[in-house]
Design a protein around this motif. Sequence first.
Motif, PDB file in Angstrom:
ATOM      1  N   LEU A  21       0.545  -0.995  -0.376  1.00  0.00           N
ATOM      2  CA  LEU A  21      -0.311   0.039   0.291  1.00  0.00           C
ATOM      3  C   LEU A  21       1.152   1.148  -0.143  1.00  0.00           C
ATOM      4  CD1 LEU A  21      -2.712  -1.077   2.913  1.00  0.00           C
ATOM      5  CD2 LEU A  21      -2.633  -1.546   0.037  1.00  0.00           C
ATOM      6  N   PRO A  22       0.355   2.073  -0.868  1.00  0.00           N
ATOM      7  CA  PRO A  22       1.234   3.487  -1.026  1.00  0.00           C
ATOM      8  C   PRO A  22       0.986   4.121   0.464  1.00  0.00           C
ATOM      9  CG  PRO A  22       0.109   3.335  -3.115  1.00  0.00           C
ATOM     10  CD  PRO A  22      -0.098   2.298  -1.914  1.00  0.00           C
ATOM     11  N   VAL A  23       1.544   4.736   0.659  1.00  0.00           N
ATOM     12  CA  VAL A  23       1.832   6.196   2.026  1.00  0.00           C
ATOM     13  C   VAL A  23       0.606   7.102   2.265  1.00  0.00           C
ATOM     14  CG1 VAL A  23       2.965   7.701   3.160  1.00  0.00           C
ATOM     15  CG2 VAL A  23       3.958   5.876   2.156  1.00  0.00           C
ATOM     16  N   GLN A  24      -0.074   7.040   1.234  1.00  0.00           N
ATOM     17  CA  GLN A  24      -1.322   8.046   0.752  1.00  0.00           C
ATOM     18  C   GLN A  24      -2.373   7.118   0.997  1.00  0.00           C
ATOM     19  OE1 GLN A  24       1.346   7.942  -1.172  1.00  0.00           O
ATOM     20  NE2 GLN A  24       2.324   9.735  -2.583  1.00  0.00           N
ATOM     21  N   VAL A  25      -2.208   6.009   0.644  1.00  0.00           N
ATOM     22  CA  VAL A  25      -3.455   4.895   1.102  1.00  0.00           C
ATOM     23  C   VAL A  25      -3.495   4.727   2.374  1.00  0.00           C
ATOM     24  CG1 VAL A  25      -4.455   2.908   0.451  1.00  0.00           C
ATOM     25  CG2 VAL A  25      -3.323   3.979  -1.535  1.00  0.00           C
ATOM     26  N   VAL A  26      -2.278   4.215   2.477  1.00  0.00           N
ATOM     27  CA  VAL A  26      -2.393   3.848   4.556  1.00  0.00           C
ATOM     28  C   VAL A  26      -2.959   5.646   4.974  1.00  0.00           C
ATOM     29  CG1 VAL A  26      -1.296   3.481   6.439  1.00  0.00           C
ATOM     30  CG2 VAL A  26       0.069   2.141   4.493  1.00  0.00           C
ATOM     31  N   ALA A  27      -2.476   6.970   4.872  1.00  0.00           N
ATOM     32  CA  ALA A  27      -3.340   7.610   5.489  1.00  0.00           C
ATOM     33  C   ALA A  27      -4.572   7.949   5.721  1.00  0.00           C
ATOM     34  CB  ALA A  27      -2.515   9.541   5.260  1.00  0.00           C
ATOM     35  N   ALA A  28      -5.209   8.332   3.744  1.00  0.00           N
ATOM     36  CA  ALA A  28      -6.321   7.518   4.015  1.00  0.00           C
ATOM     37  C   ALA A  28      -7.482   7.094   4.622  1.00  0.00           C
ATOM     38  CB  ALA A  28      -6.342   8.350   1.974  1.00  0.00           C
ATOM     39  N   THR A  29      -6.354   5.859   4.676  1.00  0.00           N
ATOM     40  CA  THR A  29      -7.206   4.981   5.335  1.00  0.00           C
ATOM     41  C   THR A  29      -7.702   5.024   6.319  1.00  0.00           C
ATOM     42  OG1 THR A  29      -6.479   3.587   4.057  1.00  0.00           O
ATOM     43  CG2 THR A  29      -7.575   2.473   5.732  1.00  0.00           C
ATOM     44  N   LYS A  30      -6.227   5.335   7.296  1.00  0.00           N
ATOM     45  CA  LYS A  30      -6.332   6.495   8.564  1.00  0.00           C
ATOM     46  C   LYS A  30      -7.431   6.875   8.881  1.00  0.00           C
ATOM     47  CE  LYS A  30      -1.540   4.664   9.806  1.00  0.00           C
ATOM     48  NZ  LYS A  30      -0.344   5.629  10.749  1.00  0.00           N
ATOM     49  N   ALA A  31      -8.157   8.197   8.210  1.00  0.00           N
ATOM     50  CA  ALA A  31      -9.075   9.431   8.070  1.00  0.00           C
ATOM     51  C   ALA A  31     -10.161   8.608   8.139  1.00  0.00           C
ATOM     52  CB  ALA A  31      -8.474  10.362   7.063  1.00  0.00           C
ATOM     53  N   VAL A  32     -10.284   7.635   6.844  1.00  0.00           N
ATOM     54  CA  VAL A  32     -11.530   6.624   6.244  1.00  0.00           C
ATOM     55  C   VAL A  32     -11.836   5.664   7.854  1.00  0.00           C
ATOM     56  CG1 VAL A  32     -12.919   5.440   5.454  1.00  0.00           C
ATOM     57  CG2 VAL A  32     -11.660   7.046   4.166  1.00  0.00           C
ATOM     58  N   VAL A  33     -11.029   5.392   8.586  1.00  0.00           N
ATOM     59  CA  VAL A  33     -11.280   4.696   9.955  1.00  0.00           C
ATOM     60  C   VAL A  33     -12.278   5.098  10.825  1.00  0.00           C
ATOM     61  CG1 VAL A  33     -10.376   3.539  11.370  1.00  0.00           C
ATOM     62  CG2 VAL A  33     -10.158   2.265   9.402  1.00  0.00           C
ATOM     63  N   LEU A  34     -11.112   6.438  10.686  1.00  0.00           N
ATOM     64  CA  LEU A  34     -11.652   7.475  11.948  1.00  0.00           C
ATOM     65  C   LEU A  34     -13.200   8.145  12.046  1.00  0.00           C
ATOM     66  CD1 LEU A  34      -8.200   8.578  12.655  1.00  0.00           C
ATOM     67  CD2 LEU A  34      -9.625   7.653  14.355  1.00  0.00           C
ATOM     68  N   ASP A  35     -13.005   8.107  10.385  1.00  0.00           N
ATOM     69  CA  ASP A  35     -14.645   8.866  10.350  1.00  0.00           C
ATOM     70  C   ASP A  35     -15.887   8.102  10.456  1.00  0.00           C
ATOM     71  OD1 ASP A  35     -16.452  11.019   8.589  1.00  0.00           O
ATOM     72  OD2 ASP A  35     -16.596   9.225   7.091  1.00  0.00           O
ATOM     73  N   THR A  36     -15.624   6.573   9.744  1.00  0.00           N
ATOM     74  CA  THR A  36     -16.751   5.942   9.983  1.00  0.00           C
ATOM     75  C   THR A  36     -16.886   5.294  11.077  1.00  0.00           C
ATOM     76  OG1 THR A  36     -15.359   4.607   7.883  1.00  0.00           O
ATOM     77  CG2 THR A  36     -16.952   3.125   9.112  1.00  0.00           C
ATOM     78  N   PHE A  37     -15.680   5.754  12.302  1.00  0.00           N
ATOM     79  CA  PHE A  37     -15.917   5.096  13.584  1.00  0.00           C
ATOM     80  C   PHE A  37     -17.126   6.409  13.912  1.00  0.00           C
ATOM     81  CE2 PHE A  37     -14.628   4.963  17.919  1.00  0.00           C
ATOM     82  CZ  PHE A  37     -15.106   3.739  18.575  1.00  0.00           C
ATOM     83  N   ALA A  38     -16.658   7.614  14.082  1.00  0.00           N
ATOM     84  CA  ALA A  38     -17.003   8.364  14.463  1.00  0.00           C
ATOM     85  C   ALA A  38     -18.742   8.380  13.712  1.00  0.00           C
ATOM     86  CB  ALA A  38     -16.867   9.921  13.821  1.00  0.00           C
ATOM     87  N   CYS A  39     -18.610   8.590  12.784  1.00  0.00           N
ATOM     88  CA  CYS A  39     -20.546   8.060  11.744  1.00  0.00           C
ATOM     89  C   CYS A  39     -21.385   7.002  12.873  1.00  0.00           C
ATOM     90  CB  CYS A  39     -20.972   7.410  10.530  1.00  0.00           C
ATOM     91  SG  CYS A  39     -19.923   8.596   9.674  1.00  0.00           S
ATOM     92  N   GLY A  40     -20.218   5.995  13.864  1.00  0.00           N
ATOM     93  CA  GLY A  40     -21.110   4.204  13.672  1.00  0.00           C
ATOM     94  C   GLY A  40     -21.293   5.021  15.509  1.00  0.00           C
ATOM     95  N   ILE A  41     -20.214   6.437  15.973  1.00  0.00           N
ATOM     96  CA  ILE A  41     -20.411   6.801  17.209  1.00  0.00           C
ATOM     97  C   ILE A  41     -21.959   7.346  17.218  1.00  0.00           C
ATOM     98  CG2 ILE A  41     -20.206   7.761  18.871  1.00  0.00           C
ATOM     99  CD1 ILE A  41     -16.861   6.886  18.905  1.00  0.00           C
ATOM    100  N   ALA A  42     -21.821   8.186  16.250  1.00  0.00           N
ATOM    101  CA  ALA A  42     -23.067   9.522  15.927  1.00  0.00           C
ATOM    102  C   ALA A  42     -24.181   8.380  15.715  1.00  0.00           C
ATOM    103  CB  ALA A  42     -22.916  10.010  15.102  1.00  0.00           C
ATOM    104  N   GLY A  43     -23.981   7.427  15.029  1.00  0.00           N
ATOM    105  CA  GLY A  43     -25.756   6.288  15.071  1.00  0.00           C
ATOM    106  C   GLY A  43     -25.846   6.193  15.918  1.00  0.00           C
ATOM    107  N   SER A  44     -25.170   5.841  16.688  1.00  0.00           N
ATOM    108  CA  SER A  44     -25.745   5.226  18.001  1.00  0.00           C
ATOM    109  C   SER A  44     -27.225   6.293  19.114  1.00  0.00           C
ATOM    110  CB  SER A  44     -25.147   5.074  19.041  1.00  0.00           C
ATOM    111  OG  SER A  44     -24.210   6.438  19.667  1.00  0.00           O
ATOM    112  N   THR A  45     -27.243   7.189  17.752  1.00  0.00           N
ATOM    113  CA  THR A  45     -28.114   8.297  18.897  1.00  0.00           C
ATOM    114  C   THR A  45     -29.732   8.034  18.039  1.00  0.00           C
ATOM    115  OG1 THR A  45     -27.560  10.159  16.905  1.00  0.00           O
ATOM    116  CG2 THR A  45     -26.598  10.263  19.404  1.00  0.00           C
ATOM    117  N   ASP A  46     -29.387   6.995  16.907  1.00  0.00           N
ATOM    118  CA  ASP A  46     -31.096   7.413  15.563  1.00  0.00           C
ATOM    119  C   ASP A  46     -31.643   5.842  16.550  1.00  0.00           C
ATOM    120  OD1 ASP A  46     -31.958   6.130  14.118  1.00  0.00           O
ATOM    121  OD2 ASP A  46     -30.866   5.474  12.493  1.00  0.00           O
ATOM    122  N   PRO A  47     -32.533   6.712  16.808  1.00  0.00           N
ATOM    123  CA  PRO A  47     -34.137   5.448  18.155  1.00  0.00           C
ATOM    124  C   PRO A  47     -34.016   3.975  17.536  1.00  0.00           C
ATOM    125  CG  PRO A  47     -34.788   7.651  17.171  1.00  0.00           C
ATOM    126  CD  PRO A  47     -34.443   7.953  16.507  1.00  0.00           C
TER     127      PRO A  47
END
Length: 179
Positions: A21-47
Motif C-alpha cells: 500500500l502506498p503511504v498516501q493510501v495508508v494515511a487516507a485509510t486512517k482518516a476513513v477509519v476515524l470518520d467511519t467510527f465517528a459515524c458509528g458513534i453518531a448513529g448510536s443516537t438513532d432511535p
Amino acid sequence: MSSPVRDAILDHIARTDFAALPVQVVAATKAVVLDTFACGIAGSTDPVAAKLLPTAHSRHGGPSLPVWGRATTAPAFAAAMTNAYQVHGLEYAAVHERATVHSMSAIFPTVMAYADMTGAVTGKALIAAINIGNDVACLLGLAATQGARFFRPGVCGALGATAAIAKLAKLDCTQTMNL
C-alpha cells in the motif's frame, strides 16, 4: 470451472498486504477509519438502532463485543450488525458514488468484530484488510453496468467484508472462494 475475473480477485485478496500500500493510501485509510467510527458513534443516537440491538441480541450467542457509543456489549453478530447500522443509519458514511457502494458501513464493523473476537489483529493487517475489502466492493459495484438488479450497496459491501475477513484470517484462494 475457472473464471479469470474471480481468480484475479482471489489472487488480489491473497497477495496484497500492507507493504504493497502506498503511504498516501495508508494515511487516507486512517482518516476513513476515524470518520467511519465517528459515524458509528453518531448513529448510536438513532432511535432505530436502539430497537435493532435487542432484536439482534436475542437471536445470536457468542463472545460479547462492544457496541459503539453505548455502554453495552452484545454477541459478535449483534454487535457487528448494530455497529454497521449505526455507521450507515444517519447517511454520513463514505460512499463510492460511481460504484453506488457504501462499503465501509459493512467492512469496518465486520473487521472490528473479527479483531475483537480474535484479539490478534495488528493495525497494519487491519489497514490492509480494509483496503482489500474496499477494492473488492467498489470494483464489483463499478462492474455492474446495468440498472439495479440487486441492492448494490448491501451485496457489494458484504462481499467486501468477506474479502477483508479472508485477508485477516489468512485464507488462501481456495478457502476464500469457499467462504
